[in-house]
Motif scaffolding. Structure first.
Motif, PDB file in Angstrom:
ATOM      1  N   GLN A  42      26.009 -47.363  30.484  1.00 38.43           N
ATOM      2  CA  GLN A  42      25.530 -47.022  29.147  1.00 38.43           C
ATOM      3  C   GLN A  42      26.399 -47.646  28.070  1.00 38.43           C
ATOM      4  O   GLN A  42      27.623 -47.526  28.085  1.00 38.43           O
ATOM      5  CB  GLN A  42      25.494 -45.501  28.980  1.00 38.43           C
ATOM      6  CG  GLN A  42      24.825 -45.054  27.707  1.00 38.43           C
ATOM      7  CD  GLN A  42      24.710 -43.543  27.644  1.00 38.43           C
ATOM      8  OE1 GLN A  42      25.500 -42.821  28.240  1.00 38.43           O
ATOM      9  NE2 GLN A  42      23.719 -43.060  26.913  1.00 38.43           N
ATOM     10  N   TRP A  43      25.762 -48.330  27.151  1.00 40.18           N
ATOM     11  CA  TRP A  43      26.368 -48.943  25.976  1.00 40.18           C
ATOM     12  C   TRP A  43      27.327 -50.085  26.305  1.00 40.18           C
ATOM     13  O   TRP A  43      28.212 -50.417  25.525  1.00 40.18           O
ATOM     14  CB  TRP A  43      27.083 -47.914  25.097  1.00 40.18           C
ATOM     15  CG  TRP A  43      26.311 -46.661  24.877  1.00 40.18           C
ATOM     16  CD1 TRP A  43      26.703 -45.405  25.211  1.00 40.18           C
ATOM     17  CD2 TRP A  43      25.016 -46.526  24.289  1.00 40.18           C
ATOM     18  NE1 TRP A  43      25.725 -44.490  24.881  1.00 40.18           N
ATOM     19  CE2 TRP A  43      24.666 -45.162  24.299  1.00 40.18           C
ATOM     20  CE3 TRP A  43      24.085 -47.435  23.767  1.00 40.18           C
ATOM     21  CZ2 TRP A  43      23.468 -44.684  23.804  1.00 40.18           C
ATOM     22  CZ3 TRP A  43      22.888 -46.948  23.271  1.00 40.18           C
ATOM     23  CH2 TRP A  43      22.595 -45.597  23.290  1.00 40.18           C
ATOM     24  N   LYS A  44      27.177 -50.663  27.478  1.00 32.40           N
ATOM     25  CA  LYS A  44      28.042 -51.766  27.901  1.00 32.40           C
ATOM     26  C   LYS A  44      27.182 -52.893  28.464  1.00 32.40           C
ATOM     27  O   LYS A  44      26.080 -52.652  28.942  1.00 32.40           O
ATOM     28  CB  LYS A  44      29.016 -51.304  28.986  1.00 32.40           C
ATOM     29  CG  LYS A  44      30.012 -50.259  28.561  1.00 32.40           C
ATOM     30  CD  LYS A  44      30.822 -49.780  29.763  1.00 32.40           C
ATOM     31  CE  LYS A  44      31.877 -48.772  29.384  1.00 32.40           C
ATOM     32  NZ  LYS A  44      31.358 -47.539  28.820  1.00 32.40           N
ATOM     33  N   GLU A  48      31.031 -55.731  31.329  1.00 29.65           N
ATOM     34  CA  GLU A  48      31.958 -54.711  30.836  1.00 29.65           C
ATOM     35  C   GLU A  48      31.935 -53.474  31.735  1.00 29.65           C
ATOM     36  O   GLU A  48      32.988 -52.926  32.070  1.00 29.65           O
ATOM     37  CB  GLU A  48      31.575 -54.271  29.417  1.00 29.65           C
ATOM     38  CG  GLU A  48      31.838 -55.276  28.341  1.00 29.65           C
ATOM     39  CD  GLU A  48      31.234 -54.849  27.013  1.00 29.65           C
ATOM     40  OE1 GLU A  48      31.835 -55.185  25.984  1.00 29.65           O
ATOM     41  OE2 GLU A  48      30.170 -54.186  26.998  1.00 29.65           O
ATOM     42  N   ALA A  49      30.744 -53.062  32.090  1.00 30.27           N
ATOM     43  CA  ALA A  49      30.605 -51.858  32.903  1.00 30.27           C
ATOM     44  C   ALA A  49      31.311 -52.012  34.242  1.00 30.27           C
ATOM     45  O   ALA A  49      32.049 -51.117  34.666  1.00 30.27           O
ATOM     46  CB  ALA A  49      29.120 -51.541  33.124  1.00 30.27           C
TER      47      ALA A  49
END
Length: 110
Positions: A42-44, A48-49
């Motif tokens: 979520q939100w990445k 990044e995640a």
């Protein structure tokens, strides 16, 4: 796969948890754990995640597989056989000559 499933069953039975492992509750738990895996993204961006949450992703993915193995056991489904059957169905839905390099759903392939 059967050996892994047996280890999970032994772990569960040693704790007397079978009473809580109805197909309904296992399906719910499977969905919840998949949601927890998804939450890592979520939100990445994917990159990044993975960089930030890799260890947690491993744990959540393991939980998903554990619940899938428990559910298949309770339903009497040979998961290895079910996967092979599903792959055959997917081969029919997604022939190489129509689906190679495409992200289209089988119903959209010409």
């Amino acid at each position: 796969m059967k050996h892994l499933q047996q280890k999970i069953i032994e772990f569960r039975d040693a704790r007397n948890w079978k009473q809580f492992h109805t197909p309904k509750d296992l399906a719910i738990s499977l969905s919840l754990e998949a949601g927890e895996l998804l939450e890592n993204f979520q939100w990445k961006t994917s990159e990044e995640a993975v960089r930030e949450n890799f260890e947690n992703m491993k744990d959540e993915l393991a939980d998903v597989v554990i619940y899938a193995l428990l559910l298949s056991h309770e339903l009497g489904i040979d998961l290895e056989e079910a996967i092979m059957d599903k792959m055959k169905k997917n081969e029919q839905k997604y022939p190489i000559e129509k689906s190679f390099g495409s992200k289209k759903k089988y119903s959209e392939l010409g």
